[in-house]
Design a protein around this motif. Sequence first.
Motif, PDB file in Angstrom:
ATOM      1  N   THR A   1      11.463   8.553 -10.273  1.00  0.00           N
ATOM      2  CA  THR A   1      11.450   9.991  -9.559  1.00  0.00           C
ATOM      3  C   THR A   1      12.655  10.847  -9.776  1.00  0.00           C
ATOM      4  OG1 THR A   1       9.943   8.907  -7.824  1.00  0.00           O
ATOM      5  CG2 THR A   1      10.509  11.434  -7.846  1.00  0.00           C
ATOM      6  N   CYS A   2      13.780  10.016  -9.404  1.00  0.00           N
ATOM      7  CA  CYS A   2      14.940  10.907  -9.884  1.00  0.00           C
ATOM      8  C   CYS A   2      15.459  11.066 -11.463  1.00  0.00           C
ATOM      9  CB  CYS A   2      16.225   9.861  -9.493  1.00  0.00           C
ATOM     10  SG  CYS A   2      16.458   9.852  -7.518  1.00  0.00           S
ATOM     11  N   HIS A   3      14.656  10.265 -12.393  1.00  0.00           N
ATOM     12  CA  HIS A   3      14.505  10.450 -13.766  1.00  0.00           C
ATOM     13  C   HIS A   3      13.652  11.801 -13.696  1.00  0.00           C
ATOM     14  CE1 HIS A   3      14.145  10.020 -18.001  1.00  0.00           C
ATOM     15  NE2 HIS A   3      15.119   9.281 -17.942  1.00  0.00           N
TER      16      HIS A   3
ATOM     17  N   GLU B   1      11.626  -2.906  -5.398  1.00  0.00           N
ATOM     18  CA  GLU B   1      10.446  -2.191  -6.248  1.00  0.00           C
ATOM     19  C   GLU B   1      10.539  -0.643  -5.798  1.00  0.00           C
ATOM     20  OE1 GLU B   1       5.747  -2.468  -6.622  1.00  0.00           O
ATOM     21  OE2 GLU B   1       6.790  -3.967  -5.566  1.00  0.00           O
ATOM     22  N   LEU B   2      11.016  -0.659  -4.218  1.00  0.00           N
ATOM     23  CA  LEU B   2      11.417   0.961  -3.695  1.00  0.00           C
ATOM     24  C   LEU B   2      12.365   1.726  -4.689  1.00  0.00           C
ATOM     25  CD1 LEU B   2      10.577   3.268  -1.841  1.00  0.00           C
ATOM     26  CD2 LEU B   2      12.199   1.985  -0.352  1.00  0.00           C
ATOM     27  N   ALA B   3      13.212   0.890  -4.959  1.00  0.00           N
ATOM     28  CA  ALA B   3      14.458   1.400  -5.478  1.00  0.00           C
ATOM     29  C   ALA B   3      13.974   1.930  -7.249  1.00  0.00           C
ATOM     30  CB  ALA B   3      15.532   0.346  -5.803  1.00  0.00           C
TER      31      ALA B   3
ATOM     32  N   THR C   1       4.476  10.225  -7.217  1.00  0.00           N
ATOM     33  CA  THR C   1       5.559  10.404  -8.554  1.00  0.00           C
ATOM     34  C   THR C   1       4.661  10.772  -9.676  1.00  0.00           C
ATOM     35  OG1 THR C   1       7.239   9.288  -7.675  1.00  0.00           O
ATOM     36  CG2 THR C   1       7.229   9.479  -9.791  1.00  0.00           C
ATOM     37  N   GLU C   2       3.771   9.971 -10.088  1.00  0.00           N
ATOM     38  CA  GLU C   2       2.930  10.081 -11.178  1.00  0.00           C
ATOM     39  C   GLU C   2       1.965  11.527 -11.102  1.00  0.00           C
ATOM     40  OE1 GLU C   2       2.661   8.435 -14.073  1.00  0.00           O
ATOM     41  OE2 GLU C   2       4.312   7.478 -13.132  1.00  0.00           O
ATOM     42  N   GLY C   3       1.693  11.839  -9.947  1.00  0.00           N
ATOM     43  CA  GLY C   3       1.142  13.054  -9.582  1.00  0.00           C
ATOM     44  C   GLY C   3       1.964  14.394 -10.137  1.00  0.00           C
ATOM     45  N   PHE C   4       3.245  14.304  -9.660  1.00  0.00           N
ATOM     46  CA  PHE C   4       4.315  15.273 -10.078  1.00  0.00           C
ATOM     47  C   PHE C   4       4.381  15.190 -11.648  1.00  0.00           C
ATOM     48  CE2 PHE C   4       6.015  15.071  -5.595  1.00  0.00           C
ATOM     49  CZ  PHE C   4       5.984  16.482  -5.289  1.00  0.00           C
ATOM     50  N   ARG C   5       4.486  14.038 -12.163  1.00  0.00           N
ATOM     51  CA  ARG C   5       4.572  14.134 -13.637  1.00  0.00           C
ATOM     52  C   ARG C   5       3.583  14.388 -14.417  1.00  0.00           C
ATOM     53  NH1 ARG C   5       6.317   8.618 -14.167  1.00  0.00           N
ATOM     54  NH2 ARG C   5       8.478   9.578 -14.030  1.00  0.00           N
ATOM     55  N   TRP C   6       2.179  14.370 -13.733  1.00  0.00           N
ATOM     56  CA  TRP C   6       0.974  15.000 -14.413  1.00  0.00           C
ATOM     57  C   TRP C   6       1.001  16.399 -14.370  1.00  0.00           C
ATOM     58  CZ3 TRP C   6      -3.160  17.648 -12.703  1.00  0.00           C
ATOM     59  CH2 TRP C   6      -4.484  17.906 -13.448  1.00  0.00           C
TER      60      TRP C   6
ATOM     61  N   ASP D   1       0.755  -1.138   0.065  1.00  0.00           N
ATOM     62  CA  ASP D   1       0.022  -0.015  -0.207  1.00  0.00           C
ATOM     63  C   ASP D   1       0.787   1.177   0.056  1.00  0.00           C
ATOM     64  OD1 ASP D   1      -2.237  -1.502  -0.263  1.00  0.00           O
ATOM     65  OD2 ASP D   1      -2.642  -1.233   1.893  1.00  0.00           O
ATOM     66  N   LEU D   2       1.966   1.202   0.608  1.00  0.00           N
ATOM     67  CA  LEU D   2       2.714   2.226   0.798  1.00  0.00           C
ATOM     68  C   LEU D   2       3.539   2.814  -0.459  1.00  0.00           C
ATOM     69  CD1 LEU D   2       4.060   4.789   2.323  1.00  0.00           C
ATOM     70  CD2 LEU D   2       5.926   3.209   3.243  1.00  0.00           C
ATOM     71  N   LEU D   3       3.924   1.620  -1.176  1.00  0.00           N
ATOM     72  CA  LEU D   3       4.582   1.531  -2.497  1.00  0.00           C
ATOM     73  C   LEU D   3       3.602   2.390  -3.304  1.00  0.00           C
ATOM     74  CD1 LEU D   3       6.716  -1.840  -2.702  1.00  0.00           C
ATOM     75  CD2 LEU D   3       7.621   0.659  -2.356  1.00  0.00           C
ATOM     76  N   ASP D   4       2.213   1.916  -3.522  1.00  0.00           N
ATOM     77  CA  ASP D   4       1.207   2.505  -4.394  1.00  0.00           C
ATOM     78  C   ASP D   4       1.135   3.716  -3.997  1.00  0.00           C
ATOM     79  OD1 ASP D   4       0.750  -0.047  -5.446  1.00  0.00           O
ATOM     80  OD2 ASP D   4      -0.893  -0.404  -4.363  1.00  0.00           O
ATOM     81  N   GLN D   5       1.180   4.124  -2.841  1.00  0.00           N
ATOM     82  CA  GLN D   5       1.209   5.713  -2.528  1.00  0.00           C
ATOM     83  C   GLN D   5       2.209   6.329  -2.802  1.00  0.00           C
ATOM     84  OE1 GLN D   5       0.297   6.087   1.604  1.00  0.00           O
ATOM     85  NE2 GLN D   5      -1.431   4.726   1.647  1.00  0.00           N
ATOM     86  N   LEU D   6       3.346   5.939  -2.943  1.00  0.00           N
ATOM     87  CA  LEU D   6       4.737   6.549  -3.400  1.00  0.00           C
ATOM     88  C   LEU D   6       4.582   6.683  -5.112  1.00  0.00           C
ATOM     89  CD1 LEU D   6       7.401   5.076  -0.856  1.00  0.00           C
ATOM     90  CD2 LEU D   6       6.345   7.344  -0.866  1.00  0.00           C
ATOM     91  N   ARG D   7       4.178   5.688  -5.410  1.00  0.00           N
ATOM     92  CA  ARG D   7       4.074   5.550  -7.091  1.00  0.00           C
ATOM     93  C   ARG D   7       3.067   6.646  -7.300  1.00  0.00           C
ATOM     94  NH1 ARG D   7       3.038   0.892  -7.246  1.00  0.00           N
ATOM     95  NH2 ARG D   7       5.294   0.009  -7.531  1.00  0.00           N
ATOM     96  N   ALA D   8       1.903   6.706  -6.736  1.00  0.00           N
ATOM     97  CA  ALA D   8       0.906   7.604  -7.145  1.00  0.00           C
ATOM     98  C   ALA D   8       1.480   9.141  -7.064  1.00  0.00           C
ATOM     99  CB  ALA D   8      -0.280   7.579  -6.392  1.00  0.00           C
TER     100      ALA D   8
END
Length: 351
Positions: free
Chosen positions: A107-109, A99-101, A57-62, A48-55
Amino acid sequence: MAREEADNVRRSEFLMLSGATLAGILAPPLIHGWPDRRVAPLPELTDDLLDQLRAQTEGFRWLDRRQGSLRLLPATTRHARGLANFWRLTDRPSRLRAELAEIAADTCHLVAYQAFDQGERTQAIEWYRCSAELAAQAGAQDLYVFAMCGVAYMHARDGHDALAVSVLRQLGSLPLSVAAQCYVAVYEAHAQAAAHDRDRALGALEHAHVLAGRTGHETPSAWLGVTDGSFVDRQAAIVLAEFGDPEALRVLTRLEVRTSAAFRRYQVTLDANFALAHAKLGEVEQATARMTSALARNEHTRSAEKHTRIVDARRVLGSCADAKEVREVDELLRATESSALTSGRSPRVTG
């Protein structure tokens, strides 16, 4: 208000207005190093935490696609640093550490791209390398290759074509997926364009198109979200415009039809490349019309790199300085640079 509080307010306002400068100071996190156990307790690493972190990053990209990178860069930088440090401090036995990496690498990209967009190419190289290191730790080879292609692209944009080619040749020695081969071919085209080698640049683009066609529904660029040859078209438009090739206009027209109006950042890119292509073809009226459009759109996205591209197109029209349309563009450029200085953003007009 106490003096200390007033100073804090002024400092906060300054950092808000000079986000790109702040982010240039914030170097990428060290991936290898002694863990600092003085930090606050880490949250539990869960799906669940990984899903939140991924979301996130996607929010910043959007947001980046809609409004540009200038004001986002400090926040995106903090998010990337937090992810990288979270990965570094996470116990190795965790099944979710890889997966966290990968999320941290992605995100670093994004930070690397945003630094490049704000004219901070040296910082961009460091963030691309950070992304590559994290991708290697995650076993995400395509992401690793894409990040290292970013390093090569920065070298190419700075005119260091031999260095760019060297980075790409090292990648070529790896057992690459078709998508990764596509990345390498695309960025070899940029390196050859930096060397002013038209034939090799066009040959690399042709090879990249063939590879993109072989990927099927595999995304040649997960970061860009492009699932077909238009990934290559976007890069080809840049290369062809720099050569003043008439094909650039056809490619750009195709991309313009396909690009959503919500993708504001790329609308500026299209206008700037149209302007450069028209300028190199000696089409003053069309070039200045696109420059005017690009400058107007860039007032919203505030891309230093695209401003540089517009200035490059204007320089091509140097012999037409007396044309009415060119004088009007010059006035807009002066107004834009004055506005940028007033807002705390330094205009970038050199490559």
